[in-house]
Design a protein around this motif. Structure first.
Motif, PDB file in Angstrom:
ATOM      1  N   ALA A 103       2.254  10.046  -6.279  1.00 44.74           N
ATOM      2  CA  ALA A 103       1.626   9.368  -7.414  1.00 44.74           C
ATOM      3  C   ALA A 103       0.254   9.983  -7.656  1.00 44.74           C
ATOM      4  O   ALA A 103      -0.178  10.158  -8.785  1.00 44.74           O
ATOM      5  N   LYS A 104      -0.397  10.342  -6.563  1.00 45.71           N
ATOM      6  CA  LYS A 104      -1.744  10.885  -6.645  1.00 45.71           C
ATOM      7  C   LYS A 104      -1.759  12.227  -7.380  1.00 45.71           C
ATOM      8  O   LYS A 104      -2.617  12.468  -8.219  1.00 45.71           O
ATOM      9  N   THR A 108      -2.223  -5.731  -6.051  1.00 40.82           N
ATOM     10  CA  THR A 108      -1.637  -6.338  -7.234  1.00 40.82           C
ATOM     11  C   THR A 108      -1.736  -7.850  -7.147  1.00 40.82           C
ATOM     12  O   THR A 108      -1.326  -8.452  -6.168  1.00 40.82           O
ATOM     13  N   ASN A 110       7.029   8.514  -1.433  1.00 42.73           N
ATOM     14  CA  ASN A 110       5.710   8.729  -2.036  1.00 42.73           C
ATOM     15  C   ASN A 110       4.709   9.320  -1.033  1.00 42.73           C
ATOM     16  O   ASN A 110       4.971   9.411   0.150  1.00 42.73           O
ATOM     17  N   LYS A 111       3.578   9.706  -1.564  1.00 41.49           N
ATOM     18  CA  LYS A 111       2.464  10.279  -0.795  1.00 41.49           C
ATOM     19  C   LYS A 111       2.865  11.595  -0.117  1.00 41.49           C
ATOM     20  O   LYS A 111       2.457  11.887   1.007  1.00 41.49           O
ATOM     21  N   ASP A 133       0.786  -1.244   0.000  1.00 42.74           N
ATOM     22  CA  ASP A 133       0.000   0.000   0.000  1.00 42.74           C
ATOM     23  C   ASP A 133       0.818   1.296   0.000  1.00 42.74           C
ATOM     24  O   ASP A 133       0.258   2.367   0.195  1.00 42.74           O
ATOM     25  N   GLY A 141      -7.723  -3.425  -5.228  1.00 41.33           N
ATOM     26  CA  GLY A 141      -6.576  -2.520  -5.321  1.00 41.33           C
ATOM     27  C   GLY A 141      -5.253  -3.182  -4.967  1.00 41.33           C
ATOM     28  O   GLY A 141      -4.247  -2.531  -4.812  1.00 41.33           O
ATOM     29  N   GLY A 195       2.227   2.455  -2.530  1.00 43.22           N
ATOM     30  CA  GLY A 195       1.936   3.131  -3.794  1.00 43.22           C
ATOM     31  C   GLY A 195       2.722   2.670  -5.001  1.00 43.22           C
ATOM     32  O   GLY A 195       2.871   3.433  -5.967  1.00 43.22           O
ATOM     33  N   LYS A 196       3.200   1.419  -4.994  1.00 42.07           N
ATOM     34  CA  LYS A 196       3.995   0.895  -6.120  1.00 42.07           C
ATOM     35  C   LYS A 196       3.198   0.924  -7.430  1.00 42.07           C
ATOM     36  O   LYS A 196       3.657   1.458  -8.428  1.00 42.07           O
ATOM     37  N   THR A 197       1.995   0.340  -7.369  1.00 43.63           N
ATOM     38  CA  THR A 197       1.180   0.264  -8.584  1.00 43.63           C
ATOM     39  C   THR A 197       0.727   1.652  -9.031  1.00 43.63           C
ATOM     40  O   THR A 197       0.743   1.956 -10.220  1.00 43.63           O
ATOM     41  N   SER A 198       0.362   2.508  -8.064  1.00 41.80           N
ATOM     42  CA  SER A 198      -0.058   3.871  -8.402  1.00 41.80           C
ATOM     43  C   SER A 198       1.053   4.622  -9.126  1.00 41.80           C
ATOM     44  O   SER A 198       0.812   5.333 -10.107  1.00 41.80           O
ATOM     45  N   ASP A 220       1.850  14.333  -0.799  1.00 44.37           N
ATOM     46  CA  ASP A 220       0.675  15.217  -0.700  1.00 44.37           C
ATOM     47  C   ASP A 220      -0.052  15.058   0.632  1.00 44.37           C
ATOM     48  O   ASP A 220      -0.847  15.910   1.025  1.00 44.37           O
TER      49      ASP A 220
HETATM   50  P1  GTP Z   1       0.242  -3.506  -3.075  1.00 40.68           P
HETATM   51  O1  GTP Z   1       0.337  -3.873  -4.518  1.00 40.68           O
HETATM   52  O2  GTP Z   1      -1.009  -4.008  -2.433  1.00 40.68           O
HETATM   53  O3  GTP Z   1       1.460  -3.866  -2.275  1.00 40.68           O
HETATM   54  O4  GTP Z   1       0.101  -1.898  -2.968  1.00 40.68           O
HETATM   55  P2  GTP Z   1       0.870  -0.798  -3.791  1.00 40.68           P
HETATM   56  O5  GTP Z   1       2.175  -0.506  -3.148  1.00 40.68           O
HETATM   57  O6  GTP Z   1       0.886  -1.151  -5.219  1.00 40.68           O
HETATM   58  O7  GTP Z   1      -0.055   0.475  -3.517  1.00 40.68           O
HETATM   59  P3  GTP Z   1      -1.165   1.102  -4.453  1.00 40.68           P
HETATM   60  O8  GTP Z   1      -0.542   1.771  -5.606  1.00 40.68           O
HETATM   61  O9  GTP Z   1      -2.193   0.071  -4.716  1.00 40.68           O
HETATM   62  O10 GTP Z   1      -1.699   2.245  -3.502  1.00 40.68           O
HETATM   63  C1  GTP Z   1      -2.248   1.980  -2.223  1.00 40.68           C
HETATM   64  C2  GTP Z   1      -3.175   3.103  -1.811  1.00 40.68           C
HETATM   65  O11 GTP Z   1      -2.438   4.311  -1.628  1.00 40.68           O
HETATM   66  C3  GTP Z   1      -4.251   3.419  -2.855  1.00 40.68           C
HETATM   67  O12 GTP Z   1      -5.431   3.721  -2.182  1.00 40.68           O
HETATM   68  C4  GTP Z   1      -3.701   4.650  -3.558  1.00 40.68           C
HETATM   69  O13 GTP Z   1      -4.712   5.471  -4.071  1.00 40.68           O
HETATM   70  C5  GTP Z   1      -2.958   5.358  -2.443  1.00 40.68           C
HETATM   71  N1  GTP Z   1      -1.863   6.191  -2.932  1.00 40.68           N
HETATM   72  C6  GTP Z   1      -0.869   5.804  -3.774  1.00 40.68           C
HETATM   73  N2  GTP Z   1      -0.048   6.818  -4.023  1.00 40.68           N
HETATM   74  C7  GTP Z   1      -0.521   7.881  -3.334  1.00 40.68           C
HETATM   75  C8  GTP Z   1      -0.096   9.245  -3.187  1.00 40.68           C
HETATM   76  O14 GTP Z   1       0.881   9.710  -3.764  1.00 40.68           O
HETATM   77  N3  GTP Z   1      -0.836  10.035  -2.367  1.00 40.68           N
HETATM   78  C9  GTP Z   1      -1.935   9.585  -1.720  1.00 40.68           C
HETATM   79  N4  GTP Z   1      -2.580  10.444  -0.944  1.00 40.68           N
HETATM   80  N5  GTP Z   1      -2.371   8.329  -1.839  1.00 40.68           N
HETATM   81  C10 GTP Z   1      -1.679   7.485  -2.631  1.00 40.68           C
END
Ligand code: GTP
Ligand code: MG
Length: 368
Positions: free
Chosen positions: A223-224, A113, A186-187, A89, A111, A91-94, A189
């Motif tokens: 990423a957002k 992967t 990341n994040k 979570d 949500g 934000g890798k995929t985002s 914001d």
């Molecule tokens: P897994 O594949 O489950 O390990 O997660 P991940 O690392 O791929 O994370 P993913 O991209 O699914 O993002 C997880 C959550 O964080 C989602 O609800 C995204 O919308 C949120 N998110 C990702 N990047 C950002 C960011 O830059 N800012 C904010 N506010 N939220 C973010």
């Protein structure tokens, strides 16, 4: 090497068979012309005749594909392969979505992967290949097989959450694989974002930011809000340039299975990262104990591809069975694929028998 008869031994030494038999008799070995002699005996006989014995390499493993040595002049620049790693979570995929300008996160179940994706993007006339990891299992599987899939690891750390268990795991994986790390904080914001705290935590794990005198590039991103993405991509290309990544595109292909599954209509669907050589439609392929012929290849946009060159990920159809992620894939001669696959299956059976044998031996004795 392998078994040697008295006749072979005589031929190799340029002696009469009778001379060898006589010598063996003196050593207390009664031998006939076609009898096999062991290495030690053959050595003693040879040395008695003043013939030097050199140890030869053991026979080639028939389950291995012979490695091609690529001469330096055959090597051409290739795009970097970047794996996005980090805690759940963060934000890798985002981040990958933003880079691709698409939106995979929304379509993923919950949500999360489900599997590794592999994509190539073009940035300022440079290509970068990205791999998304679901956890680190596939990465570990690849490393266990001695395969290296990644040139650069982008470690995603959420600025509000900081270093977490899987962050540390990712650092350890990258370090032991000798892969340079770029950190994407990341994040940014989010109200609770604290990049300095992340840097502090990472420093405690031996990842020191450049601005603190270390050698790790750390890029604040969101990423957002699509913030810091150019900066991240530019830094990836900078690190890649220093690495001078190259491969020979003009040889039979070798790569790695990134993901594979069975599709009801299309059969085994397999995402492959080509690492050396060029993979073409029609090529005979072998991965572990699975083999087949490339029937079709497509890129991440679903477009047909005829040739896949080094660092290019492609989805291929044509395997008769589903190979395992992390397996090495080779393009081979038509007649090799099946033979080698069968030898690998046989080898696997022997290994399984050997390991199960240890357990059942006790059971057998208990039954007596
Ligand atoms: P897994 O594949 O489950 O390990 O997660 P991940 O690392 O791929 O994370 P993913 O991209 O699914 O993002 C997880 C959550 O964080 C989602 O609800 C995204 O919308 C949120 N998110 C990702 N990047 C950002 C960011 O830059 N800012 C904010 N506010 N939220 C973010
Ligand atoms: Mg993800």
């Amino acid at each position: 090497s392998g078994p040697l008869s008295v006749k072979d031994l005589a031929e190799k030494m340029g002696r009469e068979v009778s001379e060898i038999i006589k010598k063996l008799m003196l050593l207390g070995v009664m031998a006939t012309i076609n009898q096999e002699v062991d290495v030690d005996t053959a050595t003693v006989v040879a040395e008695d005749f003043g013939v030097e014995v050199v140890e030869v390499e053991p026979d080639e493993d028939p389950t291995e594909i012979q490695e091609i040595e690529d001469a330096p002049e055959t090597l051409k620049p290739r795009p970097p392969v970047v794996t996005i790693m980090g805690h759940v979570d963060h934000g890798k995929t985002s981040l990958l979505d933003v880079i691709r300008q698409t939106n995979v996160t929304a379509s993923e179940a919950g949500g999360i992967t489900q599997h590794i994706g592999a994509y190539q993007v073009r940035y300022n006339d440079n290509k970068i290949t990205f791999l998304d990891t679901p956890g680190h299992e596939a990465f570990t599987a690849m490393r266990l097989r001695g395969a290296k899939s990644t040139d650069i690891a982008v470690l995603v750390v959420a600025a509000d959450d900081g270093v977490m268990p899987q962050t540390i795991e990712a650092i350890n994986h990258a370090k032991s694989a000798g892969v340079p790390i770029i950190v994407a904080i990341n994040k940014m914001d989010k109200p609770g974002a604290n990049p300095d705290h992340v840097k502090q935590q990472l420093s405690e794990h031996g990842i020191m930011p450049e601005e603190w005198g270390g050698d790790t590039i750390m890029v604040p991103v969101s990423a957002k809000q699509r913030m810091g993405i150019d900066d991240l991509l530019e830094n990836i290309l900078l690190v890649a340039e220093v690495m001078e990544l190259k491969a020979n595109p003009n040889r039979r292909a070798q790569g790695i299975v990134i993901e594979a599954q069975l599709d009801k209509g299309r059969g085994a669907v397999c995402t492959v990262l080509v690492q050396k050589g060029s993979l073409r439609v029609g090529d005979t392929i072998l991965a572990g104990t699975c083999y087949g012929k490339v029937r079709a290849m497509t890129n991440e946009r679903g477009e047909k591809v005829k040739v896949a060159r080094p660092s290019m990920p492609v989805e291929i159809l044509g395997f008769s069975e589903v190979p395992q992620a992390g397996e090495i894939i080779d393009s081979v001669e038509d007649n090799e694929a099946r033979t080698i696959a069968e030898k690998r299956i046989a080898k696997q059976r022997v290994q399984e028998l050997q390991s199960s044998h240890k357990i059942t031996l006790d059971d057998i004795f208990n039954q007596i």
